[in-house]
Design a protein around this motif. Structure first.
Motif, PDB file in Angstrom:
ATOM      1  N   GLU A   2     -14.705  40.424-110.005  1.00  0.00           N
ATOM      2  CA  GLU A   2     -15.391  41.166-108.941  1.00  0.00           C
ATOM      3  C   GLU A   2     -16.851  40.723-108.856  1.00  0.00           C
ATOM      4  O   GLU A   2     -17.458  40.383-109.877  1.00  0.00           O
ATOM      5  N   SER A  58     -11.410  41.164-105.937  1.00  0.00           N
ATOM      6  CA  SER A  58     -11.388  42.568-106.363  1.00  0.00           C
ATOM      7  C   SER A  58     -10.100  42.910-107.100  1.00  0.00           C
ATOM      8  O   SER A  58      -9.081  42.216-106.995  1.00  0.00           O
ATOM      9  N   ASP A 107     -10.951  41.063 -99.391  1.00  0.00           N
ATOM     10  CA  ASP A 107     -12.357  40.991 -99.796  1.00  0.00           C
ATOM     11  C   ASP A 107     -13.243  40.259 -98.797  1.00  0.00           C
ATOM     12  O   ASP A 107     -14.425  40.585 -98.658  1.00  0.00           O
TER      13      ASP A 107
END
Length: 197
Positions: free
Chosen positions: A13, A17, A166
């Motif tokens: 991260e 994620s 993401d």
């Protein structure tokens, strides 16, 4: 059998994620293993390695579904090992080869970024060794470099499920963040040494 991730699901991260790992590793990658197990159940292939299945089915239209699932299992196994939670730099013989073949480490990274970003649609960006030279190449869908006589060193997944949660449609930003901050150069060096064998 799907191997475990080599790091925790929050280790990369914010570039990748835990939610992305949940879908990518927990659903997509697992799905390839589950489907492959069904496809090869009660056949001699059930006892073969992923590499053996891939080589045996490569180019065979009747076995394309087996190839796709086996290759995606293998590609993802390789991809997770291509990633590192900590930023690494290539060293030793691999670093020397990158200077020789690209002009420098930064140039090699940019070539990998370009190969990954410019892959149209689904696929993979790779650093490979071919005829003793390190190259940046891309493959489509589930294709793997070793069926073309290339030895893979590192890969970047550019299927949308690898980054969309993401980065949405910003593939270049995702690829740049992975290549510049999360490549496992120790894994690449091990593959490079084996290619010299």
């Amino acid at each position: 059998m799907q191997p475990p991730l080599p790091f925790g699901d929050t280790a990369l991260e914010p570039v990748i994620s835990a939610e992305t790992f949940g879908f990518h590793y927990g659903k997509h990658h697992k799905g390839y293993f589950d489907m492959l197990a069904k496809l090869v159940a009660e056949t001699p292939m059930a006892e073969q390695t992923l590499e053996e299945i891939i080589v045996a089915t490569d180019g065979d239209k009747a076995k394309k579904k087996i190839f796709n699932n086996a290759a995606q299992c293998w590609n993802h196994n390789f991809y997770w090992n291509s990633l590192s939670p900590e930023k690494q730099e290539p060293t030793g013989a691999l670093a020397e080869a990158l200077v020789r073949d690209f002009g420098g480490v930064a140039e090699a990274c940019q070539a990998l970024i370009d190969a990954s970003v410019n892959q149209f649609g689904t696929g993979w960006g790779w650093l490979v060794v071919e005829n003793g030279k390190v190259k940046a190449v891309s493959t489509e869908d589930a294709e793997v470099p070793f069926t073309k006589g290339q030895v893979p060193l590192l890969t970047v997944d550019v299927w949308e499920h690898a980054y969309y949660l993401d980065f949405q449609n910003r593939r270049p930003d995702h690829v740049k963040a992975v290549v510049e901050g999360h490549l496992n150069w120790e894994f690449a060096a091990m593959n490079f040494a084996a290619a010299q064998g």
